[in-house]
Design an enzyme around this catalytic site. Structure first.
Site, PDB file in Angstrom:
ATOM      1  CG  ASN A 175       8.777  13.595  -0.408  1.00 15.55           C
ATOM      2  OD1 ASN A 175       7.611  13.548  -0.014  1.00 15.55           O
ATOM      3  ND2 ASN A 175       9.823  13.495   0.404  1.00 15.55           N
ATOM      4  CE  LYS A 179      10.550  16.714   1.624  1.00 14.84           C
ATOM      5  NZ  LYS A 179      11.778  17.236   2.222  1.00 14.84           N
ATOM      6  CG  HIS A 230      12.112  11.347   3.479  1.00 13.90           C
ATOM      7  ND1 HIS A 230      12.438  12.341   4.383  1.00 13.90           N
ATOM      8  CD2 HIS A 230      12.309  11.872   2.249  1.00 13.90           C
ATOM      9  CE1 HIS A 230      12.801  13.419   3.707  1.00 13.90           C
ATOM     10  NE2 HIS A 230      12.737  13.160   2.416  1.00 13.90           N
ATOM     11  CD  GLU A 263      11.584  15.772   5.504  1.00 13.19           C
ATOM     12  OE1 GLU A 263      10.466  15.476   5.049  1.00 13.19           O
ATOM     13  OE2 GLU A 263      12.340  16.603   4.930  1.00 13.19           O
ATOM     14  CD  GLU A 289      15.716  12.394  -0.369  1.00  9.93           C
ATOM     15  OE1 GLU A 289      15.290  13.075  -1.307  1.00  9.93           O
ATOM     16  OE2 GLU A 289      15.110  12.267   0.702  1.00  9.93           O
ATOM     17  N   GLY A 297      15.962  20.430   1.704  1.00 13.88           N
ATOM     18  CA  GLY A 297      15.231  21.642   2.063  1.00 13.88           C
ATOM     19  C   GLY A 297      16.119  22.807   2.454  1.00 13.88           C
ATOM     20  CB  SER A 347      18.743  21.531  -2.369  1.00 13.34           C
ATOM     21  OG  SER A 347      18.392  21.799  -1.023  1.00 13.34           O
TER      22      SER A 347
END
Ligand code: PGA
Length: 244
Positions: free
Chosen positions: A10, A12, A91, A93, A161, A167, A206
């Site tokens: 991904n 992003k 996702h 985010e 996730e 991250g 991560s």
């Protein structure tokens, strides 16, 4: 049940035209790995440039509708037309930045099916939810709300996730991953029967060359959704090799 592992990158909001060179390195390295599936999800602006070269390419979102007055949005059909074969949906985010709800994610997953895209549907609790002991309930709720009826292993992948692991450099422990993946497997089997046993469950948050093998050894981990470490062949390849 043996499920072929998938390592999905991904990217992003990272990548410009110049990134084609790094994609090319990833593509060449991935071509030598036959024991697992690889996928790169670049920003939509790069899908057409990356597609058709022998490494599967995906989007990071899609609109639920096929076309219409939705400025700035992209449909699943458009991603497909640009050469994508998959789309990451829901996702965290996007859930956080754009307020995406479970029912919207489900509508997007139905759009992906309509367009023939593999839907990688993301779920995962926040740190506050985990600390409140709500991780299992949150994930079960997101699964119930975000997965479309009649999901199949060919059309759907679930990605667990945990938001606090994304991250941050702090991946979930194998024990945490094992617990939640078992919960997801149980929910998939309860809802989709034998097909639910075939649906792949990825871990994301991560994942790095250093921890990939340990994560892939956990039962019901059928691959990874990789953010930062998917941006370079040097990091992505060892993860893919660990999956194979
Ligand atoms: P990360 O991101 O690997 O950089 O933690 C994972 C993701 O958000 O998909």
């Amino acid at each position: 049940m043996s499920r072929r592992k998938l390592v999905a990158g991904n990217w992003k909001m990272n990548g410009l035209g110049a990134s084609l060179a790094e994609f090319e390195r990833i593509r060449q390295a991935a071509a030598a790995v036959t024991g697992a599936d690889a996928l790169i999800c670049p920003p939509a602006t790069l899908i057409a440039a990356f597609a058709g070269k022998g490494l599967a390419v995906g989007g990071q979102d899609c609109h639920a509708k096929a076309a219409g007055a939705h400025t700035g949005d992209l449909s699943a059909e458009m991603l497909r037309d640009a050469g994508a074969s998959a789309a990451i949906l829901g996702h965290s985010e996007r859930r956080a930045d754009h307020g995406e709800t479970d029912s919207q994610v489900r509508a997007k997953a139905e759009a992906a099916r309509r367009a023939g895209l593999l839907a990688i549907i993301c779920v995962g609790e926040t740190l506050a939810q985990r600390e409140a002991g709500e991780a299992v309930a949150v994930v079960e709720g997101q699964l119930a709300g975000s997965l479309p009826e009649g999901a199949t292993a060919e059309g759907v992948v679930v990605a667990y996730e945990p938001v606090w692991a994304i991250g941050t450099g702090r991946a979930a422990t194998p024990a945490d991953v094992r617990e939640i993946h078992a919960v997801i497997r149980k929910a998939l089997s309860a809802r989709f029967g034998a097909e639910g046993d075939k649906i792949r469950i990825l871990y994301g948050g991560s994942v790095k060359p250093e921890n990939a093998a340990e994560i892939f050894a956990v039962p019901d981990v059928d691959g990874a959704l990789v953010g930062g470490a998917s941006l370079t062949a040097a990091q992505f390849l060892p993860i893919l090799q660990a999956a194979a």
